[in-house]
Scaffold this motif. Structure first.
Motif, PDB file in Angstrom:
ATOM      1  N   ASP A  37      -1.796  -6.952   5.303  1.00 57.12           N
ATOM      2  CA  ASP A  37      -1.770  -5.385   5.796  1.00 57.12           C
ATOM      3  C   ASP A  37      -0.164  -5.200   6.243  1.00 57.12           C
ATOM      4  O   ASP A  37       0.322  -5.819   7.241  1.00 57.12           O
ATOM      5  CB  ASP A  37      -2.643  -5.350   6.752  1.00 57.12           C
ATOM      6  CG  ASP A  37      -2.594  -3.668   7.226  1.00 57.12           C
ATOM      7  OD1 ASP A  37      -2.074  -2.900   6.448  1.00 57.12           O
ATOM      8  OD2 ASP A  37      -3.248  -3.419   8.126  1.00 57.12           O
ATOM      9  N   LEU A  38       0.734  -4.454   5.359  1.00 57.30           N
ATOM     10  CA  LEU A  38       2.036  -4.325   5.808  1.00 57.30           C
ATOM     11  C   LEU A  38       2.199  -3.352   7.042  1.00 57.30           C
ATOM     12  O   LEU A  38       3.471  -3.271   7.607  1.00 57.30           O
ATOM     13  CB  LEU A  38       2.768  -3.643   4.652  1.00 57.30           C
ATOM     14  CG  LEU A  38       2.720  -4.419   3.350  1.00 57.30           C
ATOM     15  CD1 LEU A  38       3.525  -3.717   2.122  1.00 57.30           C
ATOM     16  CD2 LEU A  38       3.410  -5.786   3.721  1.00 57.30           C
ATOM     17  N   THR A  39       1.197  -2.453   7.534  1.00 58.11           N
ATOM     18  CA  THR A  39       1.244  -1.639   8.659  1.00 58.11           C
ATOM     19  C   THR A  39       1.302  -2.399   9.895  1.00 58.11           C
ATOM     20  O   THR A  39       1.694  -2.098  10.895  1.00 58.11           O
ATOM     21  CB  THR A  39       0.049  -0.648   8.721  1.00 58.11           C
ATOM     22  OG1 THR A  39      -1.180  -1.406   8.727  1.00 58.11           O
ATOM     23  CG2 THR A  39       0.167   0.115   7.468  1.00 58.11           C
TER      24      THR A  39
END
Length: 188
Positions: free
Chosen positions: A141-143
């Motif tokens: 998850d890049l967030t």
């Protein structure tokens, strides 16, 4: 007429691929590949023997028949059933391997390494095929990644001059000189 014969053979091949009743087992290997052990019943590869005999009859002169028109039984008597099975083996392995990969929903890379375990006329054909799998990648998850700040390191005029001089040295032409060596001269 040859075009219709070709279409008829393609339809028969597609039908044969769907109805083959071979069995297989899958073994996961530790290096990102798998090994399939495949067994093809003798009744299922008869169509491949027939087409292999037809191919062989184009290369072998059979008395009383035109090239490519000798029946299966005549080719079996003249060449032997093992020679016909050897000619058909590639098609048998290709079809069975394709079906096993399709049934297992595998994404393979490259050609399989095939090892024939058992092949005798009238018996099941048993072989193992090892092949690499396309690796599965799961993205994080890049967030949730924290932001990284990058600061530029200051560059001095002396560092720029040294870099330019070294680049000039790489592009320099070598010349033979009769004077004594000094500075950055290259000695051979």
């Amino acid at each position: 007429i040859p075009f219709l014969t070709l279409i008829d053979k393609l339809v028969n091949l597609l039908y044969a691929i769907e109805t083959i009743t071979m069995t297989h087992t899958k073994k996961n290997l530790d290096n990102g590949s798998i090994e399939l052990s495949i067994t093809v019943p003798a009744s299922e590869y008869q169509k491949h023997l027939t087409s292999a005999a037809e191919r062989l009859s184009t290369r072998v002169a059979v008395r009383g028949f035109r090239p490519g028109h000798a029946p299966y039984e005549t080719m079996k008597r003249q060449l032997g059933e093992m020679a016909i099975l050897e000619e058909a083996m590639e098609a048998i392995v290709r079809e069975a391997f394709y079906q096993a990969v399709t049934e297992e929903k595998l994404e393979t890379i490259g050609m399989p390494k095939v090892h024939i375990i058992k092949s005798a006329p009238g018996n099941d054909v048993v072989f193992q095929a090892s092949v690499a799998l396309l690796p599965s990648v799961t993205l994080p998850d890049l967030t949730k990644l924290k932001k990284v700040s990058i600061s530029a390191k200051p560059i001095t005029d002396q560092q720029v001059a040294e870099t330019i001089d070294s680049l000039r040295g790489l592009q320099a032409k070598e010349k033979i000189k009769s004077a004594p060596a000094c500075g950055k001269d290259k000695l051979v």
